[in-house]
Scaffold this motif. Sequence first.
Motif, PDB file in Angstrom:
ATOM      1  N   LYS A 186     -11.158   3.602  -0.102  1.00 49.41           N
ATOM      2  CA  LYS A 186      -9.866   4.272  -0.128  1.00 49.41           C
ATOM      3  C   LYS A 186      -9.934   5.494  -1.053  1.00 49.41           C
ATOM      4  O   LYS A 186     -10.564   5.436  -2.115  1.00 49.41           O
ATOM      5  N   PRO A 187      -9.306   6.564  -0.655  1.00 50.95           N
ATOM      6  CA  PRO A 187      -9.337   7.747  -1.534  1.00 50.95           C
ATOM      7  C   PRO A 187      -8.541   7.499  -2.808  1.00 50.95           C
ATOM      8  O   PRO A 187      -7.531   6.791  -2.810  1.00 50.95           O
ATOM      9  N   ARG A 188      -8.995   8.080  -3.890  1.00 55.09           N
ATOM     10  CA  ARG A 188      -8.296   7.924  -5.161  1.00 55.09           C
ATOM     11  C   ARG A 188      -7.015   8.747  -5.144  1.00 55.09           C
ATOM     12  O   ARG A 188      -7.034   9.933  -4.776  1.00 55.09           O
ATOM     13  N   PRO A 189      -5.907   8.147  -5.519  1.00 57.45           N
ATOM     14  CA  PRO A 189      -4.648   8.918  -5.529  1.00 57.45           C
ATOM     15  C   PRO A 189      -4.621   9.909  -6.686  1.00 57.45           C
ATOM     16  O   PRO A 189      -4.974   9.580  -7.818  1.00 57.45           O
ATOM     17  N   PHE A 190      -4.198  11.111  -6.379  1.00 58.66           N
ATOM     18  CA  PHE A 190      -4.098  12.175  -7.376  1.00 58.66           C
ATOM     19  C   PHE A 190      -2.672  12.689  -7.426  1.00 58.66           C
ATOM     20  O   PHE A 190      -1.891  12.512  -6.485  1.00 58.66           O
ATOM     21  N   CYS A 191      -2.365  13.312  -8.516  1.00 58.46           N
ATOM     22  CA  CYS A 191      -1.054  13.924  -8.709  1.00 58.46           C
ATOM     23  C   CYS A 191      -1.269  15.422  -8.901  1.00 58.46           C
ATOM     24  O   CYS A 191      -2.004  15.836  -9.803  1.00 58.46           O
ATOM     25  N   VAL A 192      -0.658  16.220  -8.029  1.00 62.58           N
ATOM     26  CA  VAL A 192      -0.760  17.677  -8.107  1.00 62.58           C
ATOM     27  C   VAL A 192       0.510  18.194  -8.762  1.00 62.58           C
ATOM     28  O   VAL A 192       1.616  17.919  -8.296  1.00 62.58           O
ATOM     29  N   ASP A 193       0.349  18.927  -9.856  1.00 65.65           N
ATOM     30  CA  ASP A 193       1.513  19.377 -10.600  1.00 65.65           C
ATOM     31  C   ASP A 193       1.696  20.888 -10.599  1.00 65.65           C
ATOM     32  O   ASP A 193       2.653  21.382 -11.190  1.00 65.65           O
TER      33      ASP A 193
END
Length: 253
Positions: free
Chosen positions: A118-125
């Motif tokens: 599963k792809p790692r979840p990222f947060c784009v800010d």
Amino acid sequence: MATQSAQKGASDPPPRPEQPGKPARYISKYREFVKHEAVKNKSQWKTMGPAKVAVPSPNDFLQKHSKEPKLAPKKKEEDGKKLLPLSVPQRTYRPVIRIKKNFIIKNAVAVIRGVPKKPRPFCVDTRQGDKYPLEPSGLVPKYIKKKNYGVTPKYVTRRNEEIKREEEEYEASVLEQLKKKAMKTLSEEERTNILKALKKNWEEINHAYQGLPVLTDTRYKKIHKEELELKLKQLEHDIAAIEKHKNIYIADV
């Protein structure tokens, strides 16, 4: 001549005072001992080696394959017979045949049959695409998924129980103090006895009041009459209060 010698004596500088000579230099009495110890502890060959080194002989040259490891010599056959092993294997013995595995095919099969990651979840800010992992950012609700989420901790319940117990003990002590200081109630028998005694006193004082003379011409008669009237009035008030209230409390003085 005398004048010239006098002039010369006046122009000559005064003689210098004699300076004391320098004291002798201090020399320790342990100087020779220290020199001897320093020479004794030195090693002459420590860094440069001995003065004369033995020259190797020209016959002891390095031969070919002299530094290679040598195998132990084979055992010779005795009387034309080969040496048998110490133990003969049994009939059911099957030797282990090691088959070379093709790790390339094995890895390919593992990749084909494996579950995709599963792809790692990222947060784009930012709008430029700057991102960082979402899990350590604090935006993932971890605590609400715990089993003990919303459950009151044990130390809080224990503290509340202790506070409740202390309040109950305090209330019990206050009630006990109030009971000790509380007023006593008169029983029905005591009430009737007090009422009869008051009425009897009223009759006696009323009889004395009725026996007073009609004419009160002296000061003593006036004072005596006023005292009897006050006593009758107080007794009438007490009798009315006792007859009106059934429960009467007496305070401890």
